[in-house]
Design a protein around this motif. Structure first.
Motif, PDB file in Angstrom:
ATOM      1  N   ALA A   1      72.029 -88.261 104.033  1.00  0.00           N
ATOM      2  CA  ALA A   1      73.201 -87.698 103.368  1.00  0.00           C
ATOM      3  C   ALA A   1      73.107 -86.180 103.332  1.00  0.00           C
ATOM      4  CB  ALA A   1      73.312 -88.235 101.935  1.00  0.00           C
ATOM      5  N   ASP A   2      74.189 -85.508 103.677  1.00  0.00           N
ATOM      6  CA  ASP A   2      74.263 -84.061 103.510  1.00  0.00           C
ATOM      7  C   ASP A   2      74.347 -83.757 102.017  1.00  0.00           C
ATOM      8  OD1 ASP A   2      74.396 -83.890 106.284  1.00  0.00           O
ATOM      9  OD2 ASP A   2      76.572 -83.669 106.310  1.00  0.00           O
ATOM     10  N   GLY A   3      73.946 -82.555 101.622  1.00  0.00           N
ATOM     11  CA  GLY A   3      74.035 -82.138 100.233  1.00  0.00           C
ATOM     12  C   GLY A   3      74.900 -80.897 100.101  1.00  0.00           C
ATOM     13  N   MET A   4      75.654 -80.815  99.004  1.00  0.00           N
ATOM     14  CA  MET A   4      76.508 -79.663  98.763  1.00  0.00           C
ATOM     15  C   MET A   4      76.435 -79.294  97.284  1.00  0.00           C
ATOM     16  SD  MET A   4      80.610 -79.219  99.313  1.00  0.00           S
ATOM     17  CE  MET A   4      81.118 -80.053  97.816  1.00  0.00           C
ATOM     18  N   ILE A   5      76.345 -77.996  97.000  1.00  0.00           N
ATOM     19  CA  ILE A   5      76.348 -77.503  95.624  1.00  0.00           C
ATOM     20  C   ILE A   5      77.420 -76.429  95.521  1.00  0.00           C
ATOM     21  CG2 ILE A   5      75.041 -76.268  93.857  1.00  0.00           C
ATOM     22  CD1 ILE A   5      72.511 -77.622  94.888  1.00  0.00           C
ATOM     23  N   LEU A   6      78.342 -76.602  94.565  1.00  0.00           N
ATOM     24  CA  LEU A   6      79.408 -75.647  94.295  1.00  0.00           C
ATOM     25  C   LEU A   6      79.123 -74.978  92.954  1.00  0.00           C
ATOM     26  CD1 LEU A   6      82.272 -74.374  94.543  1.00  0.00           C
ATOM     27  CD2 LEU A   6      83.143 -76.473  93.514  1.00  0.00           C
ATOM     28  N   VAL A   7      79.031 -73.653  92.944  1.00  0.00           N
ATOM     29  CA  VAL A   7      78.746 -72.917  91.715  1.00  0.00           C
ATOM     30  C   VAL A   7      80.062 -72.591  91.010  1.00  0.00           C
ATOM     31  CG1 VAL A   7      77.719 -70.831  90.730  1.00  0.00           C
ATOM     32  CG2 VAL A   7      76.623 -71.979  92.648  1.00  0.00           C
TER      33      VAL A   7
ATOM     34  N   TYR B   1      65.206 -80.101 103.022  1.00  0.00           N
ATOM     35  CA  TYR B   1      65.009 -79.870 101.592  1.00  0.00           C
ATOM     36  C   TYR B   1      65.842 -78.671 101.151  1.00  0.00           C
ATOM     37  CZ  TYR B   1      61.085 -83.060 100.879  1.00  0.00           C
ATOM     38  OH  TYR B   1      60.301 -84.183 100.764  1.00  0.00           O
ATOM     39  N   TYR B   2      66.432 -78.768  99.956  1.00  0.00           N
ATOM     40  CA  TYR B   2      67.206 -77.668  99.388  1.00  0.00           C
ATOM     41  C   TYR B   2      67.135 -77.730  97.873  1.00  0.00           C
ATOM     42  CZ  TYR B   2      70.830 -81.118  98.354  1.00  0.00           C
ATOM     43  OH  TYR B   2      71.506 -82.205  97.864  1.00  0.00           O
ATOM     44  N   GLY B   3      67.399 -76.604  97.226  1.00  0.00           N
ATOM     45  CA  GLY B   3      67.378 -76.550  95.769  1.00  0.00           C
ATOM     46  C   GLY B   3      68.200 -75.379  95.271  1.00  0.00           C
ATOM     47  N   LEU B   4      68.283 -75.236  93.971  1.00  0.00           N
ATOM     48  CA  LEU B   4      69.079 -74.192  93.338  1.00  0.00           C
ATOM     49  C   LEU B   4      68.283 -73.594  92.188  1.00  0.00           C
ATOM     50  CD1 LEU B   4      71.891 -72.795  93.016  1.00  0.00           C
ATOM     51  CD2 LEU B   4      72.474 -74.663  91.457  1.00  0.00           C
ATOM     52  N   VAL B   5      68.254 -72.264  92.089  1.00  0.00           N
ATOM     53  CA  VAL B   5      67.544 -71.570  91.021  1.00  0.00           C
ATOM     54  C   VAL B   5      68.510 -70.616  90.331  1.00  0.00           C
ATOM     55  CG1 VAL B   5      65.638 -70.002  90.446  1.00  0.00           C
ATOM     56  CG2 VAL B   5      65.365 -71.667  92.292  1.00  0.00           C
TER      57      VAL B   5
ATOM     58  N   ILE C   1      74.079 -66.763  95.337  1.00  0.00           N
ATOM     59  CA  ILE C   1      75.322 -67.484  95.066  1.00  0.00           C
ATOM     60  C   ILE C   1      75.865 -67.080  93.706  1.00  0.00           C
ATOM     61  CG2 ILE C   1      74.856 -69.488  96.539  1.00  0.00           C
ATOM     62  CD1 ILE C   1      73.889 -70.891  94.008  1.00  0.00           C
ATOM     63  N   GLY C   2      77.169 -67.250  93.556  1.00  0.00           N
ATOM     64  CA  GLY C   2      77.842 -66.958  92.308  1.00  0.00           C
ATOM     65  C   GLY C   2      79.072 -67.838  92.200  1.00  0.00           C
ATOM     66  N   PRO C   3      79.926 -67.599  91.226  1.00  0.00           N
ATOM     67  CA  PRO C   3      81.111 -68.430  91.029  1.00  0.00           C
ATOM     68  C   PRO C   3      81.935 -68.562  92.316  1.00  0.00           C
ATOM     69  CG  PRO C   3      80.841 -66.940  89.177  1.00  0.00           C
ATOM     70  CD  PRO C   3      79.842 -66.520  90.220  1.00  0.00           C
ATOM     71  N   GLY C   4      82.219 -69.791  92.687  1.00  0.00           N
ATOM     72  CA  GLY C   4      82.985 -70.072  93.897  1.00  0.00           C
ATOM     73  C   GLY C   4      82.144 -70.249  95.145  1.00  0.00           C
ATOM     74  N   SER C   5      80.849 -69.964  95.084  1.00  0.00           N
ATOM     75  CA  SER C   5      79.969 -70.135  96.244  1.00  0.00           C
ATOM     76  C   SER C   5      79.656 -71.601  96.472  1.00  0.00           C
ATOM     77  CB  SER C   5      78.634 -69.407  96.036  1.00  0.00           C
ATOM     78  OG  SER C   5      78.813 -68.030  95.921  1.00  0.00           O
TER      79      SER C   5
ATOM     80  N   GLY D   1      72.762 -67.267  91.045  1.00  0.00           N
ATOM     81  CA  GLY D   1      71.475 -67.832  91.395  1.00  0.00           C
ATOM     82  C   GLY D   1      71.186 -67.740  92.867  1.00  0.00           C
ATOM     83  N   GLU D   2      70.275 -68.601  93.291  1.00  0.00           N
ATOM     84  CA  GLU D   2      69.864 -68.686  94.687  1.00  0.00           C
ATOM     85  C   GLU D   2      69.937 -70.120  95.151  1.00  0.00           C
ATOM     86  OE1 GLU D   2      66.449 -65.381  95.603  1.00  0.00           O
ATOM     87  OE2 GLU D   2      65.817 -67.437  95.308  1.00  0.00           O
TER      88      GLU D   2
END
Length: 134
Positions: free
Chosen positions: A34-40, A98-102, A85-89, A45-46
């Motif tokens: 599965a692909d992963g997607m994160i919307l801020v 592997y991926y993550g968010l800080v 990343i920021g709002p709307g990213s 963050g990073e």
């Protein structure tokens, strides 16, 4: 501690909202099918992608409500590619990476994470393993 709220799930997709305080992270994870997607939505963050060296997974560990009591020992993470990343990213990672968010800001970071519902074989690392300069 990061807060996660399941928003929606179907046979083909699932979504969860995350709230991270300053310095908190969503542990690096990898979904093989599965692909992963994160919307801020708020905060800064990073989005970290481990596209050079793959992290060592935390074995059969699956995050639970008892974290950190049931977490395996922390392991060092290799250096990721870092994307501010920021709002709307939107951060996206293909299956098998592997991926993550800080949260690198000084306020709450709010994000929505979306992936396919088939998380067979998903591997996690342990939260809080990598911070810049460690």
């Amino acid at each position: 501690m990061p807060r996660k709220l399941g928003l929606w799930a179907s046979e083909r997709m699932q979504a969860a909202a995350w709230r991270l305080g300053p310095g908190q992270d969503i542990s690096a994870r990898m979904h093989p099918v599965a692909d992963g997607m994160i919307l801020v939505l708020a905060g800064h963050g990073e989005f970290q992608v481990f596209d050079g060296e793959e992290p060592e997974p935390a074995g059969a560990y699956v995050p639970s409500a008892h974290y950190p009591l049931d977490a395996p020992p922390r392991r060092p993470l290799p250096e990721p590619s870092r994307h501010p990343i920021g709002p709307g990213s939107v951060g996206m990672a293909p299956a098998g990476l592997y991926y993550g968010l800080v949260n690198t800001g000084d306020e709450q970071l709010v994000a929505v994470a979306v992936t396919a519902s088939d998380t067979t074989g998903t591997a996690w690392t342990v939260r809080g393993q990598y911070t810049e300069g460690s």
